[in-house]
Design a protein around this motif. Sequence first.
Motif, PDB file in Angstrom:
ATOM      1  N   MET A 138      -0.142  19.181 -15.247  1.00  9.63           N
ATOM      2  CA  MET A 138       0.578  19.467 -14.010  1.00  9.63           C
ATOM      3  C   MET A 138      -0.144  20.583 -13.272  1.00  9.63           C
ATOM      4  SD  MET A 138       3.060  19.314 -11.803  1.00  9.63           S
ATOM      5  CE  MET A 138       4.459  18.432 -12.492  1.00  9.63           C
ATOM      6  N   LEU A 139      -0.525  20.325 -12.034  1.00 14.95           N
ATOM      7  CA  LEU A 139      -1.084  21.359 -11.167  1.00 14.95           C
ATOM      8  C   LEU A 139      -0.005  21.780 -10.183  1.00 14.95           C
ATOM      9  CD1 LEU A 139      -4.575  19.803 -10.256  1.00 14.95           C
ATOM     10  CD2 LEU A 139      -3.958  21.153 -12.267  1.00 14.95           C
ATOM     11  N   HIS A 140       0.127  23.083  -9.966  1.00 17.45           N
ATOM     12  CA  HIS A 140       1.140  23.536  -9.011  1.00 17.45           C
ATOM     13  C   HIS A 140       0.559  24.577  -8.061  1.00 17.45           C
ATOM     14  CE1 HIS A 140       1.972  27.268 -11.402  1.00 17.45           C
ATOM     15  NE2 HIS A 140       1.756  26.474 -12.437  1.00 17.45           N
ATOM     16  N   ASP A 141       1.245  24.754  -6.939  1.00 21.40           N
ATOM     17  CA  ASP A 141       0.786  25.650  -5.868  1.00 21.40           C
ATOM     18  C   ASP A 141      -0.568  25.196  -5.318  1.00 21.40           C
ATOM     19  OD1 ASP A 141       3.063  27.304  -6.262  1.00 21.40           O
ATOM     20  OD2 ASP A 141       2.052  28.283  -7.934  1.00 21.40           O
ATOM     21  N   VAL A 142      -0.705  23.890  -5.149  1.00 20.81           N
ATOM     22  CA  VAL A 142      -1.947  23.313  -4.632  1.00 20.81           C
ATOM     23  C   VAL A 142      -1.837  23.169  -3.113  1.00 20.81           C
ATOM     24  CG1 VAL A 142      -3.518  21.339  -4.741  1.00 20.81           C
ATOM     25  CG2 VAL A 142      -2.246  22.033  -6.788  1.00 20.81           C
ATOM     26  N   PRO A 143      -2.802  23.673  -2.343  1.00 18.58           N
ATOM     27  CA  PRO A 143      -2.769  23.502  -0.885  1.00 18.58           C
ATOM     28  C   PRO A 143      -2.796  22.018  -0.515  1.00 18.58           C
ATOM     29  CG  PRO A 143      -4.409  25.137  -1.520  1.00 18.58           C
ATOM     30  CD  PRO A 143      -3.968  24.464  -2.785  1.00 18.58           C
ATOM     31  N   PRO A 144      -2.205  21.645   0.615  1.00 16.01           N
ATOM     32  CA  PRO A 144      -2.106  20.226   0.986  1.00 16.01           C
ATOM     33  C   PRO A 144      -3.431  19.475   0.979  1.00 16.01           C
ATOM     34  CG  PRO A 144      -0.706  21.543   2.410  1.00 16.01           C
ATOM     35  CD  PRO A 144      -1.492  22.514   1.584  1.00 16.01           C
ATOM     36  N   HIS A 145      -4.491  20.054   1.546  1.00 13.04           N
ATOM     37  CA  HIS A 145      -5.762  19.323   1.618  1.00 13.04           C
ATOM     38  C   HIS A 145      -6.393  19.165   0.240  1.00 13.04           C
ATOM     39  CE1 HIS A 145      -7.054  23.516   1.756  1.00 13.04           C
ATOM     40  NE2 HIS A 145      -8.296  23.148   1.507  1.00 13.04           N
ATOM     41  N   LYS A 146      -6.168  20.131  -0.653  1.00 10.30           N
ATOM     42  CA  LYS A 146      -6.692  20.012  -2.013  1.00 10.30           C
ATOM     43  C   LYS A 146      -5.866  19.017  -2.830  1.00 10.30           C
ATOM     44  CE  LYS A 146     -10.072  22.937  -1.631  1.00 10.30           C
ATOM     45  NZ  LYS A 146     -11.487  22.475  -1.683  1.00 10.30           N
ATOM     46  N   THR A 149       0.847  -1.192   0.000  1.00  4.37           N
ATOM     47  CA  THR A 149       0.000   0.000   0.000  1.00  4.37           C
ATOM     48  C   THR A 149       0.883   1.243   0.000  1.00  4.37           C
ATOM     49  OG1 THR A 149      -0.125   0.017   2.416  1.00  4.37           O
ATOM     50  CG2 THR A 149      -1.868  -1.157   1.224  1.00  4.37           C
ATOM     51  N   ARG A 150       0.357   2.308  -0.579  1.00  4.64           N
ATOM     52  CA  ARG A 150       1.101   3.564  -0.635  1.00  4.64           C
ATOM     53  C   ARG A 150       0.141   4.721  -0.385  1.00  4.64           C
ATOM     54  NH1 ARG A 150       4.385   5.015  -6.038  1.00  4.64           N
ATOM     55  NH2 ARG A 150       2.255   5.368  -6.783  1.00  4.64           N
ATOM     56  N   GLU A 151       0.417   5.480   0.670  1.00  3.43           N
ATOM     57  CA  GLU A 151      -0.426   6.614   1.025  1.00  3.43           C
ATOM     58  C   GLU A 151      -0.177   7.783   0.068  1.00  3.43           C
ATOM     59  OE1 GLU A 151      -2.651   6.687   3.424  1.00  3.43           O
ATOM     60  OE2 GLU A 151      -2.167   4.867   4.555  1.00  3.43           O
ATOM     61  N   PHE A 152      -1.161   8.662  -0.047  1.00  4.10           N
ATOM     62  CA  PHE A 152      -0.984   9.883  -0.819  1.00  4.10           C
ATOM     63  C   PHE A 152      -0.072  10.851  -0.063  1.00  4.10           C
ATOM     64  CE2 PHE A 152      -5.611   9.175  -2.335  1.00  4.10           C
ATOM     65  CZ  PHE A 152      -5.180   8.212  -3.229  1.00  4.10           C
ATOM     66  N   SER A 153       0.652  11.662  -0.810  1.00  5.41           N
ATOM     67  CA  SER A 153       1.502  12.701  -0.223  1.00  5.41           C
ATOM     68  C   SER A 153       0.938  14.067  -0.603  1.00  5.41           C
ATOM     69  CB  SER A 153       2.942  12.584  -0.739  1.00  5.41           C
ATOM     70  OG  SER A 153       3.514  11.343  -0.361  1.00  5.41           O
ATOM     71  N   PRO A 154       0.770  14.962   0.360  1.00  7.82           N
ATOM     72  CA  PRO A 154       0.125  16.259   0.086  1.00  7.82           C
ATOM     73  C   PRO A 154       1.072  17.281  -0.538  1.00  7.82           C
ATOM     74  CG  PRO A 154       0.667  16.106   2.402  1.00  7.82           C
ATOM     75  CD  PRO A 154       1.055  14.776   1.800  1.00  7.82           C
ATOM     76  N   PHE A 155       1.667  16.925  -1.674  1.00 11.48           N
ATOM     77  CA  PHE A 155       2.603  17.824  -2.340  1.00 11.48           C
ATOM     78  C   PHE A 155       1.856  18.964  -3.027  1.00 11.48           C
ATOM     79  CE2 PHE A 155       6.521  14.901  -3.124  1.00 11.48           C
ATOM     80  CZ  PHE A 155       6.549  14.592  -1.768  1.00 11.48           C
ATOM     81  N   ALA A 156       2.543  20.080  -3.178  1.00 10.50           N
ATOM     82  CA  ALA A 156       1.950  21.246  -3.844  1.00 10.50           C
ATOM     83  C   ALA A 156       1.891  21.066  -5.355  1.00 10.50           C
ATOM     84  CB  ALA A 156       2.743  22.504  -3.507  1.00 10.50           C
ATOM     85  N   ASN A 157       2.706  20.146  -5.889  1.00  9.92           N
ATOM     86  CA  ASN A 157       2.730  19.880  -7.326  1.00  9.92           C
ATOM     87  C   ASN A 157       2.271  18.445  -7.564  1.00  9.92           C
ATOM     88  OD1 ASN A 157       4.121  22.430  -7.705  1.00  9.92           O
ATOM     89  ND2 ASN A 157       5.951  21.371  -6.969  1.00  9.92           N
ATOM     90  N   ILE A 158       1.232  18.273  -8.373  1.00  2.00           N
ATOM     91  CA  ILE A 158       0.739  16.936  -8.695  1.00  2.00           C
ATOM     92  C   ILE A 158       0.554  16.829 -10.205  1.00  2.00           C
ATOM     93  CG2 ILE A 158      -0.295  16.408  -6.465  1.00  2.00           C
ATOM     94  CD1 ILE A 158      -2.971  17.347  -7.508  1.00  2.00           C
ATOM     95  N   TYR A 159       0.747  15.614 -10.719  1.00  2.00           N
ATOM     96  CA  TYR A 159       0.823  15.414 -12.165  1.00  2.00           C
ATOM     97  C   TYR A 159      -0.022  14.220 -12.598  1.00  2.00           C
ATOM     98  CZ  TYR A 159       2.962  14.144 -16.679  1.00  2.00           C
ATOM     99  OH  TYR A 159       3.177  13.806 -17.988  1.00  2.00           O
ATOM    100  N   ALA A 160      -0.770  14.389 -13.680  1.00  2.00           N
ATOM    101  CA  ALA A 160      -1.528  13.301 -14.295  1.00  2.00           C
ATOM    102  C   ALA A 160      -1.032  13.117 -15.724  1.00  2.00           C
ATOM    103  CB  ALA A 160      -3.023  13.600 -14.290  1.00  2.00           C
ATOM    104  N   HIS A 161      -0.711  11.882 -16.092  1.00  2.00           N
ATOM    105  CA  HIS A 161      -0.157  11.606 -17.419  1.00  2.00           C
ATOM    106  C   HIS A 161      -1.174  11.845 -18.527  1.00  2.00           C
ATOM    107  CE1 HIS A 161       2.156   9.673 -20.590  1.00  2.00           C
ATOM    108  NE2 HIS A 161       1.130   8.886 -20.846  1.00  2.00           N
ATOM    109  N   PHE A 162      -2.457  11.581 -18.247  1.00  2.00           N
ATOM    110  CA  PHE A 162      -3.494  11.714 -19.275  1.00  2.00           C
ATOM    111  C   PHE A 162      -4.794  12.112 -18.585  1.00  2.00           C
ATOM    112  CE2 PHE A 162      -6.660  10.652 -22.358  1.00  2.00           C
ATOM    113  CZ  PHE A 162      -6.048  10.542 -23.603  1.00  2.00           C
ATOM    114  N   VAL A 163      -5.333  13.259 -18.965  1.00  2.59           N
ATOM    115  CA  VAL A 163      -6.619  13.713 -18.436  1.00  2.59           C
ATOM    116  C   VAL A 163      -7.598  13.815 -19.596  1.00  2.59           C
ATOM    117  CG1 VAL A 163      -7.869  15.575 -17.275  1.00  2.59           C
ATOM    118  CG2 VAL A 163      -5.560  14.967 -16.524  1.00  2.59           C
TER     119      VAL A 163
END
Length: 219
Positions: free
Chosen positions: A177-185, A114-128
């Motif tokens: 790529m989303l950046h400057d995302v608050p941790p809870h978002k 199992t791998r928990e999510f990390s609340p990084f400010a930058n998150i990336y999706a390969h295909f949306v």
Amino acid sequence: MNWAGWPENKPEEYAPRMIDLQFDLVGTTIPTENAQLLSVALQELVPWLGEEPGIGIQHLKGAETNSGDATLNINRRTKLFLRVPRARVDAMQRLVGQTLDLAGHVLQIGDFKTREFSPFANIYAHFVDTGSAGEEQFVQDVMRELDGRFQLRCGFICGKQQTLQSTSGPLYGYSLMLHDVPPHKSLQLQDEGLGRNRLLGCGIFIPHKSIAPVIPAIL
């Protein structure tokens, strides 16, 4: 893409409903276009995957072969990634030891972690996939969903148009790529995803420590 003058995001808590599972795989080759094949094969083994909202199946990645055909080589570093409800983790044990047949490419499923999510400010999706093929409309779709569904206005960068084959025909989408995302978002977006077709690996966000290594690859 950025909005100007949005309200400051206040720190909040978010408890993810989903969690990532990383399965070992044993095999030698996979089809280059494997998203639909993988989704169908996994749902045959675990039928409720297609019934539970939010489940994500990331397509498999490999290295190009010298044969020039639509085949990729894989090795022991290749993993199967599923995003499933926490309440279903024990039920996923049934996949261990099962065999996947992807158009004649046979894979054995091993143990998982199992791998928990990390609340990084930058998150990336390969295909949306938002349902829009054109970039301008895609950007509008993304802004609308972020603003309306997630109450979020953040910076984002979309890459070049990509095509994904499905049983209903080709899907057109973009890396995002989303950046400057608050941790809870950040946790919420990883938990819920963006756009359509999560079972084909679309709209699944993973954390990135920096946007710098990604920008040249997606532009």
